[in-house]
Design a protein around this motif. Structure first.
Motif, mmCIF file in Angstrom:
data_model
loop_
_atom_site.group_PDB
_atom_site.id
_atom_site.type_symbol
_atom_site.label_atom_id
_atom_site.label_comp_id
_atom_site.label_asym_id
_atom_site.label_seq_id
_atom_site.Cartn_x
_atom_site.Cartn_y
_atom_site.Cartn_z
ATOM 1 N N SER A 1 0.687 -1.614 -0.058
ATOM 2 C CA SER A 1 -0.063 -0.096 0.302
ATOM 3 C C SER A 1 0.824 1.511 0.110
ATOM 4 O O SER A 1 1.724 1.184 0.057
ATOM 5 N N SER B 1 -1.873 7.701 1.988
ATOM 6 C CA SER B 1 -3.380 7.481 1.396
ATOM 7 C C SER B 1 -3.889 7.899 0.027
ATOM 8 O O SER B 1 -4.916 7.778 0.030
ATOM 9 N N GLU B 2 -3.840 9.518 0.113
ATOM 10 C CA GLU B 2 -3.966 10.232 -0.750
ATOM 11 C C GLU B 2 -4.125 9.734 -2.290
ATOM 12 O O GLU B 2 -4.813 10.189 -2.966
ATOM 13 N N LYS B 3 -2.853 9.523 -2.493
ATOM 14 C CA LYS B 3 -2.759 9.178 -3.719
ATOM 15 C C LYS B 3 -3.646 7.372 -4.596
ATOM 16 O O LYS B 3 -3.495 6.018 -3.298
ATOM 17 N N ASP B 4 -4.031 7.520 -5.096
ATOM 18 C CA ASP B 4 -4.270 5.732 -5.649
ATOM 19 C C ASP B 4 -3.951 4.947 -6.677
ATOM 20 O O ASP B 4 -2.867 5.222 -7.536
ATOM 21 N N SER C 1 -3.851 2.293 -8.004
ATOM 22 C CA SER C 1 -4.578 1.450 -9.651
ATOM 23 C C SER C 1 -4.448 2.130 -10.319
ATOM 24 O O SER C 1 -4.280 2.344 -11.665
#
Length: 54
Positions: free
Chosen positions: A17, A21-24, A26
């Motif tokens: 991960s 955590s703001e970035k995607d 996928s």
């Protein structure tokens, strides 16, 4: 390059991960083969003063 957090590993696969955590995840391209070579070339280029222009 982005920092990742290693998660659970099973059958040769490892969950990751993003530390941010703001970035995607996928929406990103992830290097799975030849990553060490790519990292070494990037670091070598930085040392030569050329940056990431290539």
């Amino acid at each position: 390059m982005m920092e990742v957090i290693k998660g659970y590993t099973e059958d040769g696969y490892t969950q990751i991960s993003l530390a941010d955590s703001e970035k995607d995840l996928s929406a990103l391209q992830v290097v799975t083969k030849g990553a060490f070579t790519l990292l070494a070339k990037a670091k070598n280029t930085e040392e030569e003063g050329e940056g990431h222009a290539h």
